[in-house]
Design a protein around this motif. Structure first.
Motif, PDB file in Angstrom:
ATOM      1  N   ILE A 195     -40.487  16.553  -9.208  1.00 31.30           N
ATOM      2  CA  ILE A 195     -40.053  16.513  -8.486  1.00 31.30           C
ATOM      3  C   ILE A 195     -40.304  18.639  -7.900  1.00 31.30           C
ATOM      4  CG2 ILE A 195     -37.466  17.177  -7.524  1.00 31.30           C
ATOM      5  CD1 ILE A 195     -35.988  15.118  -9.375  1.00 31.30           C
ATOM      6  N   SER A 196     -40.181  18.628  -9.400  1.00 30.38           N
ATOM      7  CA  SER A 196     -40.853  20.690  -8.109  1.00 30.38           C
ATOM      8  C   SER A 196     -41.936  20.240  -8.045  1.00 30.38           C
ATOM      9  CB  SER A 196     -40.571  21.074  -9.394  1.00 30.38           C
ATOM     10  OG  SER A 196     -39.295  22.004  -9.998  1.00 30.38           O
ATOM     11  N   PHE A 197     -42.747  20.078  -8.924  1.00 28.59           N
ATOM     12  CA  PHE A 197     -44.314  19.209  -8.733  1.00 28.59           C
ATOM     13  C   PHE A 197     -44.277  18.864  -7.030  1.00 28.59           C
ATOM     14  CE2 PHE A 197     -47.566  16.143  -7.872  1.00 28.59           C
ATOM     15  CZ  PHE A 197     -49.003  17.826  -8.002  1.00 28.59           C
ATOM     16  N   LEU A 198     -43.587  17.259  -6.676  1.00 31.77           N
ATOM     17  CA  LEU A 198     -43.706  17.023  -5.212  1.00 31.77           C
ATOM     18  C   LEU A 198     -42.978  18.093  -4.033  1.00 31.77           C
ATOM     19  CD1 LEU A 198     -43.414  14.520  -3.804  1.00 31.77           C
ATOM     20  CD2 LEU A 198     -41.482  13.951  -4.109  1.00 31.77           C
ATOM     21  N   ASN A 199     -42.091  18.839  -4.218  1.00 32.23           N
ATOM     22  CA  ASN A 199     -41.402  19.188  -3.033  1.00 32.23           C
ATOM     23  C   ASN A 199     -42.384  20.837  -3.484  1.00 32.23           C
ATOM     24  OD1 ASN A 199     -39.534  17.768  -3.105  1.00 32.23           O
ATOM     25  ND2 ASN A 199     -37.961  18.919  -4.033  1.00 32.23           N
ATOM     26  N   SER A 200     -43.206  21.516  -3.189  1.00 33.19           N
ATOM     27  CA  SER A 200     -43.555  22.577  -4.613  1.00 33.19           C
ATOM     28  C   SER A 200     -44.655  22.624  -2.586  1.00 33.19           C
ATOM     29  CB  SER A 200     -44.473  22.799  -5.196  1.00 33.19           C
ATOM     30  OG  SER A 200     -45.422  21.574  -4.845  1.00 33.19           O
ATOM     31  N   PHE A 201     -45.355  21.741  -2.116  1.00 31.99           N
ATOM     32  CA  PHE A 201     -46.285  21.415  -0.500  1.00 31.99           C
ATOM     33  C   PHE A 201     -45.116  20.917  -0.049  1.00 31.99           C
ATOM     34  CE2 PHE A 201     -48.693  23.675  -4.099  1.00 31.99           C
ATOM     35  CZ  PHE A 201     -48.914  25.195  -3.371  1.00 31.99           C
ATOM     36  N   ASN A 202     -45.699  21.485   1.575  1.00 33.22           N
ATOM     37  CA  ASN A 202     -45.233  19.803   2.835  1.00 33.22           C
ATOM     38  C   ASN A 202     -46.362  18.999   2.903  1.00 33.22           C
ATOM     39  OD1 ASN A 202     -42.900  21.958   2.987  1.00 33.22           O
ATOM     40  ND2 ASN A 202     -43.434  23.206   5.196  1.00 33.22           N
ATOM     41  N   LYS A 221     -36.373  12.058   0.410  1.00 28.50           N
ATOM     42  CA  LYS A 221     -37.026  13.455  -0.208  1.00 28.50           C
ATOM     43  C   LYS A 221     -35.992  13.102  -1.606  1.00 28.50           C
ATOM     44  CE  LYS A 221     -37.959  16.310   3.524  1.00 28.50           C
ATOM     45  NZ  LYS A 221     -37.751  16.927   4.073  1.00 28.50           N
ATOM     46  N   PHE A 222     -36.015  14.198  -2.899  1.00 25.52           N
ATOM     47  CA  PHE A 222     -35.465  14.309  -4.112  1.00 25.52           C
ATOM     48  C   PHE A 222     -35.395  16.026  -4.661  1.00 25.52           C
ATOM     49  CE2 PHE A 222     -38.637  10.753  -4.533  1.00 25.52           C
ATOM     50  CZ  PHE A 222     -37.657   9.441  -4.983  1.00 25.52           C
ATOM     51  N   ALA A 223     -34.171  16.142  -4.311  1.00 26.19           N
ATOM     52  CA  ALA A 223     -33.736  16.994  -5.316  1.00 26.19           C
ATOM     53  C   ALA A 223     -33.399  17.118  -6.523  1.00 26.19           C
ATOM     54  CB  ALA A 223     -32.372  17.263  -4.305  1.00 26.19           C
ATOM     55  N   LEU A 224     -33.621  18.473  -7.097  1.00 33.55           N
ATOM     56  CA  LEU A 224     -33.238  19.531  -7.883  1.00 33.55           C
ATOM     57  C   LEU A 224     -31.551  19.210  -8.643  1.00 33.55           C
ATOM     58  CD1 LEU A 224     -36.104  21.345  -9.043  1.00 33.55           C
ATOM     59  CD2 LEU A 224     -36.166  19.610  -9.910  1.00 33.55           C
ATOM     60  N   ASP A 225     -31.988  18.907  -9.730  1.00 36.29           N
ATOM     61  CA  ASP A 225     -30.150  19.003 -10.027  1.00 36.29           C
ATOM     62  C   ASP A 225     -29.752  20.856 -10.663  1.00 36.29           C
ATOM     63  OD1 ASP A 225     -31.833  19.585 -12.344  1.00 36.29           O
ATOM     64  OD2 ASP A 225     -30.647  18.661 -13.712  1.00 36.29           O
ATOM     65  N   MET A 226     -28.233  20.592 -10.610  1.00 36.37           N
ATOM     66  CA  MET A 226     -28.216  22.100 -10.650  1.00 36.37           C
ATOM     67  C   MET A 226     -27.774  22.158 -12.408  1.00 36.37           C
ATOM     68  SD  MET A 226     -26.870  23.761  -7.787  1.00 36.37           S
ATOM     69  CE  MET A 226     -25.369  22.262  -6.988  1.00 36.37           C
ATOM     70  N   ASP A 227     -28.083  23.738 -12.961  1.00 37.71           N
ATOM     71  CA  ASP A 227     -28.151  23.632 -14.738  1.00 37.71           C
ATOM     72  C   ASP A 227     -25.845  23.178 -14.835  1.00 37.71           C
ATOM     73  OD1 ASP A 227     -28.536  23.821 -16.974  1.00 37.71           O
ATOM     74  OD2 ASP A 227     -27.715  25.743 -17.289  1.00 37.71           O
ATOM     75  N   LEU A 269     -27.025  11.945 -10.165  1.00 39.99           N
ATOM     76  CA  LEU A 269     -27.359  12.110  -9.205  1.00 39.99           C
ATOM     77  C   LEU A 269     -29.087  12.215  -8.508  1.00 39.99           C
ATOM     78  CD1 LEU A 269     -24.379  13.724  -6.766  1.00 39.99           C
ATOM     79  CD2 LEU A 269     -24.974  10.959  -6.703  1.00 39.99           C
ATOM     80  N   MET A 270     -29.977  13.193  -9.600  1.00 47.20           N
ATOM     81  CA  MET A 270     -31.071  13.101  -9.438  1.00 47.20           C
ATOM     82  C   MET A 270     -32.003  12.029  -9.828  1.00 47.20           C
ATOM     83  SD  MET A 270     -33.913  16.056 -11.767  1.00 47.20           S
ATOM     84  CE  MET A 270     -33.148  15.840 -12.932  1.00 47.20           C
TER      85      MET A 270
END
Length: 257
Positions: A150-157, A176-182, A190-191
């Motif tokens: 997910i971080s890879f996908l969201n790293s560039f527009n 779009k996909f959001a990262l979870d929070m620790d 939800l992720m």
């Protein structure tokens, strides 16, 4: 300006008080951005017109160790300020050892309304949180793979736009996909939940675009999705239970069983 501020503060203070004959309250400790901790007390009671009401009584600075003695001291001070010491019907705290110690100190001072048998209510949502945290530790490596993708996908527009184009090409609605929070396990649920319906398109796009060295294993495998599918069954039950037990204006104690 001074008169307006004084009037508003007096009104706020008056609004926080209640004439209810009995009050249940919850308490927790929150950390602020300025590295200061605050103890919050929230009161729940039935109003004169039989409506369940909830009021934040106070956020009180706790700039000492979070020991049972210090927590009990500040809780009792707030209850005294609001004249609620003799009206407490229950106290809901999480399962930290300091809270258990604090309730042992508080009980002899606030038990007058109902006694001590049902005075201390342990937070069911916190118990669920402990269960989930323990379970997720067992699959942390798989979760990290999903976070990495997910971080890879969201790293560039441009990459997000490329995935959107790919989804449209395969007749799939892009999202779009959001990262979870620790600190919020429900965000992990939800992720994974939002990813699962896009298993095919997401996997193909990631494997096509994510750089890998020769012989390096794929970032997402069928095992990852197998884990995702089965962990969702486990998390969904606990997620729904947490939502039900987190109701604000409905009694939740009968739901514990």
């Amino acid at each position: 300006m001074q008169q307006t501020t004084t009037r508003d503060l007096v009104k706020y203070y008056a609004d926080r008080h209640t004439t209810a004959s009995s009050v249940a309250f919850t308490s927790d400790i929150w950390s602020g951005n300025a590295k200061e901790d605050y103890l919050i007390l929230v009161a729940q009671f039935v109003s004169s017109d039989w409506q369940l009401e909830k009021r934040i009584l106070e956020l009180r600075l706790i700039d000492v160790s979070h020991s049972g003695e210090n927590i009990a001291e500040r809780v009792l001070a707030v209850l005294d300020d609001f004249g609620l010491t003799e009206k407490v019907v229950s106290v809901t705290l999480d399962n930290a050892s300091a809270n258990t110690s604090s309730i042992n100190i508080l009980s002899p001072k606030i038990y007058g309304y109902v006694g001590t048998l049902f005075l201390h209510q342990r937070c069911a949502c916190h118990i669920i949180n402990l269960i989930v945290k323990s379970g997720l530790k067992r699959i942390s490596a798989y979760l990290e793979s999903f976070r990495t993708t997910i971080s890879f996908l969201n790293s560039f527009n441009q990459r997000i736009a490329a995935y959107k184009t790919y989804c449209i090409a395969v007749n799939e609605r892009p999202r779009k996909f959001a990262l979870d929070m620790d600190v919020r396990w429900n965000s992990t649920y939800l992720m994974l939940k939002h990813l699962m319906p896009h298993k095919q398109s997401f996997s193909v796009f990631i494997q096509t675009h994510y750089p890998r060295s020769p012989g390096e294993p794929m970032l997402l495998t069928e095992t990852h999705w197998y884990i995702d599918e089965h962990i969702l069954t486990f998390l969904e039950l606990l997620y729904d239970s947490t939502c039900a037990l987190s109701a604000v204006y409905d009694p939740t104690s009968p739901l514990y069983n």
